[in-house]
Motif scaffolding. Structure first.
Motif, PDB file in Angstrom:
ATOM      1  N   ASP A  22       0.827  -1.199   0.000  1.00 47.33           N
ATOM      2  CA  ASP A  22       0.000   0.000   0.000  1.00 47.33           C
ATOM      3  C   ASP A  22       0.868   1.259   0.000  1.00 47.33           C
ATOM      4  O   ASP A  22       1.640   1.491   0.930  1.00 47.33           O
ATOM      5  N   SER A  24      -0.378   4.304   0.116  1.00 47.54           N
ATOM      6  CA  SER A  24      -1.064   5.440   0.750  1.00 47.54           C
ATOM      7  C   SER A  24      -0.277   5.979   1.944  1.00 47.54           C
ATOM      8  O   SER A  24      -0.310   7.182   2.221  1.00 47.54           O
ATOM      9  N   LEU A  27       2.331   8.260   0.419  1.00 47.83           N
ATOM     10  CA  LEU A  27       1.702   9.513  -0.009  1.00 47.83           C
ATOM     11  C   LEU A  27       1.385  10.431   1.176  1.00 47.83           C
ATOM     12  O   LEU A  27       1.425  11.654   1.050  1.00 47.83           O
ATOM     13  N   SER A  57      -5.247   3.998 -12.030  1.00 47.22           N
ATOM     14  CA  SER A  57      -5.428   5.326 -11.489  1.00 47.22           C
ATOM     15  C   SER A  57      -4.232   5.749 -10.637  1.00 47.22           C
ATOM     16  O   SER A  57      -3.897   6.926 -10.572  1.00 47.22           O
ATOM     17  N   ARG A  58      -3.574   4.804 -10.005  1.00 45.77           N
ATOM     18  CA  ARG A  58      -2.449   5.206  -9.144  1.00 45.77           C
ATOM     19  C   ARG A  58      -1.268   5.738  -9.943  1.00 45.77           C
ATOM     20  O   ARG A  58      -0.473   6.512  -9.417  1.00 45.77           O
ATOM     21  N   LEU A  61      -1.254   9.450  -9.850  1.00 46.02           N
ATOM     22  CA  LEU A  61      -0.702  10.068  -8.642  1.00 46.02           C
ATOM     23  C   LEU A  61       0.790  10.323  -8.776  1.00 46.02           C
ATOM     24  O   LEU A  61       1.331  11.223  -8.144  1.00 46.02           O
ATOM     25  N   ASP A 118       3.685   4.129 -13.522  1.00 41.15           N
ATOM     26  CA  ASP A 118       2.652   3.518 -12.698  1.00 41.15           C
ATOM     27  C   ASP A 118       3.224   3.359 -11.303  1.00 41.15           C
ATOM     28  O   ASP A 118       4.438   3.506 -11.100  1.00 41.15           O
ATOM     29  N   ASP A 119       2.371   3.044 -10.355  1.00 41.00           N
ATOM     30  CA  ASP A 119       2.856   2.900  -8.985  1.00 41.00           C
ATOM     31  C   ASP A 119       3.592   1.591  -8.778  1.00 41.00           C
ATOM     32  O   ASP A 119       4.538   1.518  -8.019  1.00 41.00           O
TER      33      ASP A 119
END
Length: 172
Positions: A22, A24, A27, A57-58, A61, A118-119
């Motif tokens: 993860d 997040s 971030l 979608s990541r 970011l 991409d992430d």
């Protein structure tokens, strides 16, 4: 700074037996997020891209702040039906079925140098499809970059011949 310390492992997500990494927590940590962007910006700048592309979608970011940091444009690689106007689709096979990604028809000018972002690089299927889509549209895809790579899934092999940069690697 060890960026790996800012990635949260989540066992059994999205299904039992999967260990999800993860971002997040990365971030949410301003210094770690800034360091991530700065490290990737230094690497990507060497390729002298005209535009950065992010995978939904990541990847958005990552690509959007990097494009801003480098003074470049940003284009979105999205799932079918999510972009307005005329699009260029690319369909590809998944482990169980198929999917289609798209870019807007006017997103790329022939010969533009693009870095794909991409992430996470896992099996490489979506990244491979995104690179093929951009090339189909006339892009000169210079490299792919991700925050995380799951080495044991060998996604890099699907991108043979394309330089790939990742900041964090996991071997299991």
């Amino acid at each position: 700074m060890d960026l790996k310390n800012h990635i949260r492992p989540v066992p059994d997500y999205p299904k039992p037996g999967i260990l999800f990494y993860d971002i997040s927590t990365l971030l949410a940590h301003p210094e770690a997020w800034h360091e991530t962007i700065e490290r990737l910006a230094a690497i990507i700048a060497k390729e002298k891209p005209d535009v950065l592309a992010g995978i939904e979608s990541r990847g958005f970011l990552l690509a959007a702040p990097l494009a801003l940091r480098l003074g470049l444009g940003f284009i979105m690689v999205r799932k079918k039906g999510k972009l307005p106007g005329k699009t260029i689709p690319y369909s590809y096979d998944l482990e169980y079925g198929s999917d289609t990604i798209e870019i807007q028809e006017d997103a790329i000018k022939p010969g533009q140098r693009v870095v794909m972002l991409d992430d996470l690089l896992a099996t490489g299927g979506t990244m491979e499809a995104a690179v093929a889509l951009l090339r189909q549209a006339g892009a000169d895809v210079r490299m792919a970059a991700c925050i995380i790579e799951l080495n044991f899934l060998k996604g890099r092999e699907k991108l043979a011949g394309l330089p790939v940069t990742t900041l964090i690697q996991y071997d299991e």
